[in-house]
Design an enzyme around this catalytic site. Structure first.
Site, PDB file in Angstrom:
ATOM      1  N   ASN A 137       0.865  -1.186   0.000  1.00  0.00           N
ATOM      2  CA  ASN A 137       0.000   0.000   0.000  1.00  0.00           C
ATOM      3  C   ASN A 137       0.902   1.238   0.000  1.00  0.00           C
ATOM      4  O   ASN A 137       1.502   1.569   1.016  1.00  0.00           O
ATOM      5  CB  ASN A 137      -0.900  -0.020   1.237  1.00  0.00           C
ATOM      6  CG  ASN A 137      -1.719   1.252   1.376  1.00  0.00           C
ATOM      7  OD1 ASN A 137      -1.784   2.072   0.453  1.00  0.00           O
ATOM      8  ND2 ASN A 137      -2.360   1.429   2.520  1.00  0.00           N
ATOM      9  N   TRP A 138       0.976   1.880  -1.149  1.00  0.00           N
ATOM     10  CA  TRP A 138       1.894   3.025  -1.280  1.00  0.00           C
ATOM     11  C   TRP A 138       1.363   4.266  -0.568  1.00  0.00           C
ATOM     12  O   TRP A 138       2.081   5.244  -0.412  1.00  0.00           O
ATOM     13  CB  TRP A 138       2.106   3.368  -2.752  1.00  0.00           C
ATOM     14  CG  TRP A 138       2.812   2.329  -3.553  1.00  0.00           C
ATOM     15  CD1 TRP A 138       3.256   1.106  -3.129  1.00  0.00           C
ATOM     16  CD2 TRP A 138       3.176   2.423  -4.941  1.00  0.00           C
ATOM     17  NE1 TRP A 138       3.866   0.438  -4.165  1.00  0.00           N
ATOM     18  CE2 TRP A 138       3.820   1.221  -5.288  1.00  0.00           C
ATOM     19  CE3 TRP A 138       2.990   3.396  -5.925  1.00  0.00           C
ATOM     20  CZ2 TRP A 138       4.300   0.981  -6.583  1.00  0.00           C
ATOM     21  CZ3 TRP A 138       3.467   3.161  -7.203  1.00  0.00           C
ATOM     22  CH2 TRP A 138       4.117   1.964  -7.527  1.00  0.00           C
ATOM     23  N   LYS A 139       0.090   4.275  -0.193  1.00  0.00           N
ATOM     24  CA  LYS A 139      -0.535   5.474   0.395  1.00  0.00           C
ATOM     25  C   LYS A 139      -0.311   6.660  -0.564  1.00  0.00           C
ATOM     26  O   LYS A 139      -0.280   6.452  -1.769  1.00  0.00           O
ATOM     27  CB  LYS A 139      -0.019   5.710   1.815  1.00  0.00           C
ATOM     28  CG  LYS A 139      -0.136   4.431   2.668  1.00  0.00           C
ATOM     29  CD  LYS A 139       0.088   4.622   4.123  1.00  0.00           C
ATOM     30  CE  LYS A 139      -0.096   3.282   4.835  1.00  0.00           C
ATOM     31  NZ  LYS A 139      -0.005   3.389   6.273  1.00  0.00           N
ATOM     32  N   HIS A 183      -9.429   1.337   5.078  1.00  0.00           N
ATOM     33  CA  HIS A 183      -8.125   1.535   5.718  1.00  0.00           C
ATOM     34  C   HIS A 183      -8.294   2.477   6.905  1.00  0.00           C
ATOM     35  O   HIS A 183      -9.100   3.410   6.859  1.00  0.00           O
ATOM     36  CB  HIS A 183      -7.108   2.104   4.716  1.00  0.00           C
ATOM     37  CG  HIS A 183      -5.716   2.039   5.262  1.00  0.00           C
ATOM     38  ND1 HIS A 183      -5.222   2.986   6.134  1.00  0.00           N
ATOM     39  CD2 HIS A 183      -4.736   1.120   5.097  1.00  0.00           C
ATOM     40  CE1 HIS A 183      -3.983   2.646   6.476  1.00  0.00           C
ATOM     41  NE2 HIS A 183      -3.660   1.520   5.861  1.00  0.00           N
ATOM     42  N   GLU A 194      -6.652   4.879   7.887  1.00  0.00           N
ATOM     43  CA  GLU A 194      -6.462   6.314   7.574  1.00  0.00           C
ATOM     44  C   GLU A 194      -7.728   6.906   6.943  1.00  0.00           C
ATOM     45  O   GLU A 194      -8.011   8.091   7.116  1.00  0.00           O
ATOM     46  CB  GLU A 194      -5.223   6.477   6.681  1.00  0.00           C
ATOM     47  CG  GLU A 194      -3.951   6.235   7.499  1.00  0.00           C
ATOM     48  CD  GLU A 194      -2.796   5.600   6.746  1.00  0.00           C
ATOM     49  OE1 GLU A 194      -2.788   5.635   5.500  1.00  0.00           O
ATOM     50  OE2 GLU A 194      -1.901   5.046   7.422  1.00  0.00           O
ATOM     51  N   GLU A 242      -5.120  -4.793  10.575  1.00  0.00           N
ATOM     52  CA  GLU A 242      -4.097  -3.773  10.766  1.00  0.00           C
ATOM     53  C   GLU A 242      -4.349  -3.035  12.081  1.00  0.00           C
ATOM     54  O   GLU A 242      -5.157  -2.088  12.117  1.00  0.00           O
ATOM     55  CB  GLU A 242      -4.131  -2.758   9.620  1.00  0.00           C
ATOM     56  CG  GLU A 242      -3.816  -3.339   8.264  1.00  0.00           C
ATOM     57  CD  GLU A 242      -3.198  -2.289   7.344  1.00  0.00           C
ATOM     58  OE1 GLU A 242      -2.110  -2.557   6.820  1.00  0.00           O
ATOM     59  OE2 GLU A 242      -3.785  -1.215   7.165  1.00  0.00           O
ATOM     60  N   GLY A 297       2.926   2.269  10.863  1.00  0.00           N
ATOM     61  CA  GLY A 297       3.929   3.327  10.765  1.00  0.00           C
ATOM     62  C   GLY A 297       4.655   3.608  12.065  1.00  0.00           C
ATOM     63  O   GLY A 297       5.378   4.601  12.160  1.00  0.00           O
ATOM     64  N   SER A 350       3.802  -2.130  10.353  1.00  0.00           N
ATOM     65  CA  SER A 350       5.252  -2.224  10.581  1.00  0.00           C
ATOM     66  C   SER A 350       5.832  -3.574  10.155  1.00  0.00           C
ATOM     67  O   SER A 350       6.722  -4.113  10.817  1.00  0.00           O
ATOM     68  CB  SER A 350       5.589  -1.902  12.040  1.00  0.00           C
ATOM     69  OG  SER A 350       5.240  -0.550  12.329  1.00  0.00           O
TER      70      SER A 350
END
Ligand code: 13P
Length: 262
Positions: free
Chosen positions: A12-14, A104, A106, A174, A180, A220
């Site tokens: 997942n490149w975000k 997700h 975020e 997640e 992160g 992570s």
């Protein structure tokens, strides 16, 4: 009969890499995986670039017949119409997007997405022949208050009410506190939650769906911890954020079967 679930390593490149950087990255990723004779039948590899990169990535993957798959990081619950800024599953499907991430943390945090909306997005993906990668996970506060599995299990239970058993889905556990942070869950804790999530799938969609559905761990993930997650019975892959942008590190993660002890 034991159902074989092909492991999936997903990057997942975000909101990183523009379309030119994406082309360069995917090209190099493909070369590196060819160099190590990666067998995509053994371990599937997918990248999740930003929307603006998808057409470029598709052109490269289909033009060069690469075995990599790709997906979007989100999609609209609607098919078309007056939804400024949204991207529909139909558009993604016509671009050859195999997957779409939904829910997700975020998106939940910054866009207030609810489990009902995420369920609608997952259903919109399925309707357009896109496999939704359904993300669930607890915050540090949830963990302290409810323990590791109650919140992700509740999220998944609600999302699955929008789906039917025939639909292929992927679930990603997640924990928000692990994303992160450099502090991954322990394999034992992740396995405990992923086992509960598989039971939730069995309750919601039946035993066959539970046996067939791949459950990923994310948060992570690095090359030095991937093997310990992949040893666990209910963990079928990883959703990798930061490390998926580091070419050599991502290749090492994809190559987890070559790590000692797996
Ligand atoms: P990190 O691997 O950077 O912790 O991110 C995980 C993630 O959010 C993948 O979707």
């Amino acid at each position: 009969m034991v159902t074989q679930r092909t492991p999936l390593i997903a990057g997942n490149w975000k909101m990183n890499l523009d379309h030119l950087q994406a082309i360069a990255f995917v090209q190099k990723l493909s070369w590196s995986l060819t160099d190590v004779a990666h067998d995509f039948e053994q371990v599937e590899v997918a990248v999740f670039p930003p929307f603006t990169d998808l057409r470029s990535v598709q052109t490269l993957i289909s033009g060069d017949k690469l075995e990599l798959r790709f997906g979007a990081q989100d999609l609209s619950q609607h098919e078309s119409g007056a939804y400024t800024g949204e991207v529909s599953g139909a558009f993604l499907s016509s671009l050859g997007s195999h997957y779409a991430i939904v829910g997700h943390s975020e998106r939940r945090q910054y866009h207030g997405e609810t489990d009902a909306e995420i369920g609608a997005k997952a259903a919109a993906a399925v309707k357009n022949n896109i496999v939704p990668v359904i993300c669930v996970g607890e915050t540090a506060e949830d963990l302290a208050e409810h323990g590791p599995s109650a919140v992700p299990a509740g999220q998944l239970r609600e999302i699955l009410t929008s789906l039917t058993p025939e639909a292929e889905i992927v679930v990603a556990y997640e924990p928000v506190w692990a994303i992160g942070s450099g502090q991954a869950a322990t394999p034992e804790q992740a396995e405990e939650v992923c086992g509960v999530l598989r039971e939730v799938i069995a309750e919601g969609l039946g035993d066959d769906a539970a046996a067939a559905t791949r459950i990923l761990y994310g948060g992570s993930v690095k090359s030095d911890n991937i093997a310990s997650f992949m040893r666990e019975t209910n963990i079928d892959g990883a959703l990798v954020g930061g490390a998926s942008l580091q070419l050599e590190e991502f290749v090492r993660i994809v190559q987890f079967k070559k790590h000692v002890g797996v």
